[in-house]
Design a protein around this motif. Structure first.
Motif, short mmCIF file in Angstrom:
data_model
loop_
_atom_site.label_atom_id
_atom_site.label_comp_id
_atom_site.label_asym_id
_atom_site.label_seq_id
_atom_site.Cartn_x
_atom_site.Cartn_y
_atom_site.Cartn_z
N THR A 96 0.76 -1.16 0.22
CA THR A 96 0.27 0.23 0.21
C THR A 96 1.10 1.48 0.22
O THR A 96 0.51 2.54 0.12
N ARG A 97 2.26 1.51 -0.27
CA ARG A 97 3.21 2.19 0.33
C ARG A 97 2.85 3.34 -0.87
O ARG A 97 2.60 2.66 -2.57
N CYS A 98 3.00 4.27 -0.64
CA CYS A 98 2.83 5.64 -1.82
C CYS A 98 4.38 5.53 -2.60
O CYS A 98 5.04 5.35 -2.19
N HIS A 99 4.35 5.36 -4.35
CA HIS A 99 5.72 5.54 -4.84
C HIS A 99 5.48 6.78 -5.03
O HIS A 99 4.88 7.61 -5.31
N THR A 100 6.86 6.87 -5.67
CA THR A 100 6.96 8.42 -6.00
C THR A 100 6.78 8.63 -7.08
O THR A 100 5.63 9.31 -7.21
N SER A 101 5.78 8.30 -8.41
CA SER A 101 5.58 8.05 -9.51
C SER A 101 4.21 8.29 -9.22
O SER A 101 3.27 8.79 -9.83
N GLU A 102 3.69 8.33 -8.28
CA GLU A 102 2.28 8.56 -7.55
C GLU A 102 1.94 9.84 -7.20
O GLU A 102 1.31 10.20 -5.96
N LEU A 103 2.83 10.55 -6.40
CA LEU A 103 3.18 11.53 -5.80
C LEU A 103 3.55 12.59 -6.57
O LEU A 103 4.32 12.91 -7.58
N CYS A 131 -3.04 5.06 -0.56
CA CYS A 131 -1.82 4.23 -0.99
C CYS A 131 -0.62 5.49 0.38
O CYS A 131 -1.35 5.68 1.59
N THR A 132 -0.07 4.79 1.50
CA THR A 132 0.00 5.21 2.28
C THR A 132 1.89 5.52 2.58
O THR A 132 2.83 4.84 1.74
N VAL A 133 2.64 6.98 3.94
CA VAL A 133 3.56 6.75 4.02
C VAL A 133 3.13 7.33 5.30
O VAL A 133 2.91 7.51 5.84
N ARG A 134 5.36 7.02 5.48
CA ARG A 134 5.40 6.42 6.48
C ARG A 134 6.86 7.09 7.15
O ARG A 134 7.75 6.44 6.21
N GLY A 135 6.82 7.71 7.82
CA GLY A 135 8.62 8.05 8.18
C GLY A 135 8.79 9.38 7.79
O GLY A 135 8.02 10.25 7.87
N TYR A 136 10.31 9.33 7.59
CA TYR A 136 10.64 10.77 6.95
C TYR A 136 10.84 10.48 5.43
O TYR A 136 11.63 9.44 5.13
N PRO A 137 11.42 11.47 4.81
CA PRO A 137 11.88 11.47 3.47
C PRO A 137 12.88 12.38 3.00
O PRO A 137 14.00 12.54 4.76
N GLY A 138 13.96 11.80 1.85
CA GLY A 138 14.40 12.30 2.03
C GLY A 138 14.59 13.84 1.64
O GLY A 138 13.98 13.98 0.49
N ALA A 139 16.15 14.62 1.93
CA ALA A 139 15.47 16.02 0.99
C ALA A 139 16.83 16.25 1.04
O ALA A 139 18.35 15.89 1.91
N ALA A 140 17.60 17.52 0.15
CA ALA A 140 18.89 17.41 -0.03
C ALA A 140 18.39 18.77 -1.17
O ALA A 140 17.96 19.27 -2.03
N PHE A 141 19.49 19.83 -1.01
CA PHE A 141 19.39 21.12 -2.00
C PHE A 141 20.37 20.88 -2.50
O PHE A 141 21.33 20.24 -3.25
#
Length: 233
Positions: A96-103, A131-141
């Motif tokens: 059920t996890r959200c995939h990158t292509s769905e966001l 779908c679902t998300v859980r936890g921390y996203p990744g990020a970078a400038f």
């Protein structure tokens, strides 16, 4: 003594022989011709075999189950969702996890305070499924060439929870850092912020329009919080 003529005697002998031959013929017939094939009336009952959907009646190909005698399948054999010809249950793990292509990723309005810059990083479900998300996203400038500016953000303490996103719903995580003019950190102006959803490898790119960010020095840390429901605190 009475004398019997030869012709009468021969006639009597022929009559006796005919009688004996008749008896022998009747005893050997058995009511029909010996050894002739006999046909049994009626038809054979159809084999029942495995009645699982997706298999033919009778013995399934490639199995060691009962033959066409009509024997029932072994006790405990699965009959729902079974694979063809196996009698076993085919299970498919569905994520059920959200995939990158769905966001879709976006950065909300800054909410500054006490020299701190606070931006909500928002993930929105653009797919047609929940779908679902859980936890921390990744990020970078990154700069205009895609090179990363500064170290990876650190994770602020928090308890991850599963956020369910129906189509069109959003989750957000806080992106926080000290303003370089206040902290004295080395600064740069990014071209974009790249965001990676939890447990995914592909990232989303968001144009950065909020000015300088810290990329070096003792006060250059950028922090991320866990994802929560909505678009802002």
């Amino acid at each position: 003594m009475t004398h019997t003529s030869p012709s009468v005697h021969r006639a009597a002998l022929l009559a006796s022989a005919a009688a004996v031959l008749g008896l022998l013929t009747a005893c050997g017939s058995g009511g029909g011709t010996s050894g002739a094939p006999r046909q049994v009336s009626g038809t054979a009952a159809p084999a029942t075999g495995d009645t699982t959907a997706g298999t033919t009646s009778g013995t399934a190909p490639g199995t060691d189950s009962a033959t066409n005698s009509g024997a029932a399948p072994p006790s405990g054999a699965a009959t729902t969702g079974s694979a063809r010809g196996t009698g076993g249950t085919r299970t498919t793990a569905t994520s059920t996890r959200c995939h990158t292509s769905e966001l879709r990723a976006s950065v909300g309005r800054d909410d500054p305070g006490a020299g701190q810059e606070n931006f909500p990083v928002v993930l929105t479900n653009t797919s047609g499924r929940t779908c679902t998300v859980r936890g921390y996203p990744g990020a970078a400038f990154v700069d205009s060439a895609g090179r990363q500016l500064g170290p990876d953000p650190k994770r602020s303490p928090g308890t991850p929870t599963t956020v369910t996103l129906r189509p069109g719903s959003s989750a957000w995580a806080g992106l926080t850092f000290s303003h370089p003019q206040v902290s004295g950190a080395r600064a740069a102006t990014p071209a974009a912020l790249i965001v990676t959803p939890p447990d995914e490898r592909d990232h989303l790119t968001v144009k950065w329009t909020a000015g300088q960010v810290p990329v070096g020095g003792n006060a250059s840390s950028v922090f991320l919080t866990v994802l929560g429901p909505g678009t802002a605190p």
